[in-house]
Motif scaffolding. Sequence first.
Motif, mmCIF file in Angstrom:
data_model
loop_
_atom_site.group_PDB
_atom_site.id
_atom_site.type_symbol
_atom_site.label_atom_id
_atom_site.label_comp_id
_atom_site.label_asym_id
_atom_site.label_seq_id
_atom_site.Cartn_x
_atom_site.Cartn_y
_atom_site.Cartn_z
ATOM 1 N N VAL A 282 1.011 -1.105 0.062
ATOM 2 C CA VAL A 282 -0.123 0.110 0.143
ATOM 3 C C VAL A 282 1.108 1.131 0.048
ATOM 4 C CG1 VAL A 282 -1.708 1.099 1.303
ATOM 5 C CG2 VAL A 282 -1.977 -1.023 1.375
ATOM 6 N N SER A 283 0.522 2.205 -1.023
ATOM 7 C CA SER A 283 1.536 3.366 -0.966
ATOM 8 C C SER A 283 0.860 4.298 -0.224
ATOM 9 C CB SER A 283 1.634 3.754 -2.418
ATOM 10 O OG SER A 283 0.508 4.073 -3.001
ATOM 11 N N PHE A 284 1.610 5.453 0.172
ATOM 12 C CA PHE A 284 1.040 6.478 0.900
ATOM 13 C C PHE A 284 1.678 7.805 0.493
ATOM 14 C CE2 PHE A 284 4.817 7.143 3.645
ATOM 15 C CZ PHE A 284 5.530 6.033 3.718
ATOM 16 N N ALA A 285 0.793 8.989 0.613
ATOM 17 C CA ALA A 285 1.246 10.252 0.165
ATOM 18 C C ALA A 285 0.853 11.414 0.800
ATOM 19 C CB ALA A 285 1.058 10.417 -1.345
ATOM 20 N N GLY A 286 1.528 12.379 0.934
ATOM 21 C CA GLY A 286 1.247 13.673 1.658
ATOM 22 C C GLY A 286 2.475 14.149 2.160
ATOM 23 N N VAL B 250 4.414 0.760 1.789
ATOM 24 C CA VAL B 250 4.610 -0.336 2.877
ATOM 25 C C VAL B 250 4.181 -1.535 2.146
ATOM 26 C CG1 VAL B 250 3.583 -1.311 5.055
ATOM 27 C CG2 VAL B 250 3.896 1.323 4.892
ATOM 28 N N CYS B 251 5.062 -2.469 2.238
ATOM 29 C CA CYS B 251 4.941 -3.752 1.326
ATOM 30 C C CYS B 251 5.248 -4.983 2.546
ATOM 31 C CB CYS B 251 5.834 -3.896 0.307
ATOM 32 S SG CYS B 251 5.472 -5.419 -0.718
ATOM 33 N N ILE B 252 4.290 -5.934 2.612
ATOM 34 C CA ILE B 252 4.537 -7.272 3.314
ATOM 35 C C ILE B 252 5.070 -8.342 2.262
ATOM 36 C CG2 ILE B 252 3.597 -8.858 4.828
ATOM 37 C CD1 ILE B 252 1.378 -6.642 5.414
ATOM 38 N N HIS B 253 6.189 -9.166 2.524
ATOM 39 C CA HIS B 253 6.781 -10.060 1.676
ATOM 40 C C HIS B 253 6.634 -11.439 2.732
ATOM 41 C CE1 HIS B 253 8.552 -7.488 -1.263
ATOM 42 N NE2 HIS B 253 8.818 -6.486 -0.132
ATOM 43 N N THR B 254 5.973 -12.488 1.820
ATOM 44 C CA THR B 254 5.975 -13.733 2.602
ATOM 45 C C THR B 254 6.191 -14.817 1.742
ATOM 46 O OG1 THR B 254 3.647 -14.060 2.425
ATOM 47 C CG2 THR B 254 4.276 -12.882 4.352
ATOM 48 N N THR C 52 -2.158 -3.462 -3.387
ATOM 49 C CA THR C 52 -1.874 -4.261 -4.429
ATOM 50 C C THR C 52 -1.277 -5.546 -4.037
ATOM 51 O OG1 THR C 52 -1.615 -2.187 -5.750
ATOM 52 C CG2 THR C 52 -0.296 -4.063 -6.663
ATOM 53 N N VAL C 53 -1.456 -6.647 -4.618
ATOM 54 C CA VAL C 53 -0.999 -8.195 -4.203
ATOM 55 C C VAL C 53 -0.452 -8.626 -5.366
ATOM 56 C CG1 VAL C 53 -1.479 -10.251 -3.028
ATOM 57 C CG2 VAL C 53 -2.590 -8.283 -2.157
ATOM 58 N N THR C 54 1.007 -8.916 -5.395
ATOM 59 C CA THR C 54 1.665 -9.471 -6.355
ATOM 60 C C THR C 54 1.956 -11.133 -5.851
ATOM 61 O OG1 THR C 54 2.500 -7.596 -7.308
ATOM 62 C CG2 THR C 54 3.557 -9.510 -7.993
ATOM 63 N N VAL C 55 1.508 -12.091 -6.616
ATOM 64 C CA VAL C 55 1.997 -13.528 -6.146
ATOM 65 C C VAL C 55 2.539 -14.052 -7.436
ATOM 66 C CG1 VAL C 55 1.184 -15.634 -5.713
ATOM 67 C CG2 VAL C 55 -0.099 -13.613 -5.331
ATOM 68 N N GLY C 56 4.037 -14.523 -7.265
ATOM 69 C CA GLY C 56 4.821 -15.238 -8.533
ATOM 70 C C GLY C 56 5.970 -15.859 -7.890
ATOM 71 N N SER C 57 6.507 -16.622 -8.654
ATOM 72 C CA SER C 57 7.992 -17.157 -8.297
ATOM 73 C C SER C 57 9.284 -16.574 -9.053
ATOM 74 C CB SER C 57 7.651 -18.639 -8.724
ATOM 75 O OG SER C 57 7.459 -18.825 -10.122
ATOM 76 N N ASP C 58 9.035 -15.556 -9.687
ATOM 77 C CA ASP C 58 10.245 -15.266 -10.354
ATOM 78 C C ASP C 58 10.226 -13.753 -10.715
ATOM 79 O OD1 ASP C 58 12.859 -14.853 -11.319
ATOM 80 O OD2 ASP C 58 12.307 -15.808 -13.127
ATOM 81 N N GLN D 173 7.716 -19.146 10.733
ATOM 82 C CA GLN D 173 7.495 -18.551 9.446
ATOM 83 C C GLN D 173 8.117 -17.215 9.335
ATOM 84 O OE1 GLN D 173 3.262 -19.555 9.438
ATOM 85 N NE2 GLN D 173 3.728 -20.746 7.503
ATOM 86 N N SER D 174 8.899 -17.027 8.194
ATOM 87 C CA SER D 174 9.345 -15.488 8.089
ATOM 88 C C SER D 174 8.604 -14.712 7.474
ATOM 89 C CB SER D 174 10.641 -15.773 7.250
ATOM 90 O OG SER D 174 11.605 -16.678 7.934
ATOM 91 N N ILE D 175 8.324 -13.429 7.870
ATOM 92 C CA ILE D 175 7.718 -12.305 7.267
ATOM 93 C C ILE D 175 8.665 -11.241 7.066
ATOM 94 C CG2 ILE D 175 5.627 -10.708 7.518
ATOM 95 C CD1 ILE D 175 4.431 -12.690 9.278
ATOM 96 N N TYR D 176 8.793 -10.422 6.080
ATOM 97 C CA TYR D 176 9.527 -9.254 5.781
ATOM 98 C C TYR D 176 8.625 -8.149 5.588
ATOM 99 C CZ TYR D 176 13.692 -11.932 5.408
ATOM 100 O OH TYR D 176 14.621 -12.698 5.673
ATOM 101 N N PHE D 177 8.677 -7.045 6.270
ATOM 102 C CA PHE D 177 7.989 -5.533 6.219
ATOM 103 C C PHE D 177 8.986 -4.917 5.336
ATOM 104 C CE2 PHE D 177 5.862 -7.542 9.655
ATOM 105 C CZ PHE D 177 4.372 -7.449 9.330
#
Lengths: 121, 157
Positions: free
Chosen positions: B49-53, B59-63, B119-125, B146-150
């Motif tokens: 999710v992007s922010f502006a102002g 901010v992005c969550i990777h798993t 926005t959600v992106t799902v992929g392997s490469d 389990q690992s999560i990256y913010f």
Amino acid sequence: MRILVVDDSSTMRRIIINTLNKIGYSDYAEASNGREGVEKLASDAIDMIITDWNMPEMSGVDFIRAVRANDQTKHLPVIMVTTNAAQEDIVQALDAGVNNYVVKPFTPDTIRERIQAAIHG
Amino acid sequence: MDMPPILTENLVSAAGEVFEMMIGQSIEPHPEQPHQPPSGWGTHVAASVSFAGHRSGLVCIHTSLDTANTIAGAMLGIEPEHVNGEMPDAMGEVANLVAGSFRTRLAQHEPASAIAIPTVTVGSDFATKYAADTARVFYPFRMGEQSIYFELLLMQR
């Protein structure tokens, strides 16, 4: 008590409905925006409304104004559940006629307290 | 450009609160992990999710896919193996909640920013690249095993 849950996110509707089930409210209806909410109120016997703010077609604030402008629905308790936490947002929602306000994220206890306050307030 | 500590502190707090309250899972910072998502995850989910102002960024969550299904299942009250089409919407909602809480916390200290839709992106490469003049930091967390990256990205004004 039949509760109308209005949110454009099916995930958030499901979270709210799961939360309602946890705290003992299992009778609910759903709508994905304010316009659908108005239609649901015309066709269903609803006792309380839980609505999001930011939705397409008709926002939560416009939906609440429509609820308050209708003699058939103006008495219904309305709780807004939203990420909008600024003081001016809360004032705008209260001016539109919301009975109580919940900022996401929330716990089941918060929803229970707000429902009780809206019923008895 | 360095990441201002107020952003780091508020993102970490917002993420912990959302996982505790809305997902029923505790997450803990795990600085010993590699400082960006591993390439060996296979299918990877990135919810942003992007922010502006007053400030502009993302901010992005990777798993991994398995972790995303665990999060979606916990959020929706279903077993992870039964999660199917619900996962992208659920991960988008997690990103929305974290970004919304992050914005609310920052607004106690400075003018508020607005947030965009997820926005959600799902992929392997795939890899995400951004324009120059940005600060980009990954915050590694653990949710059980389990690992999560913010990820926090801040554009220079």
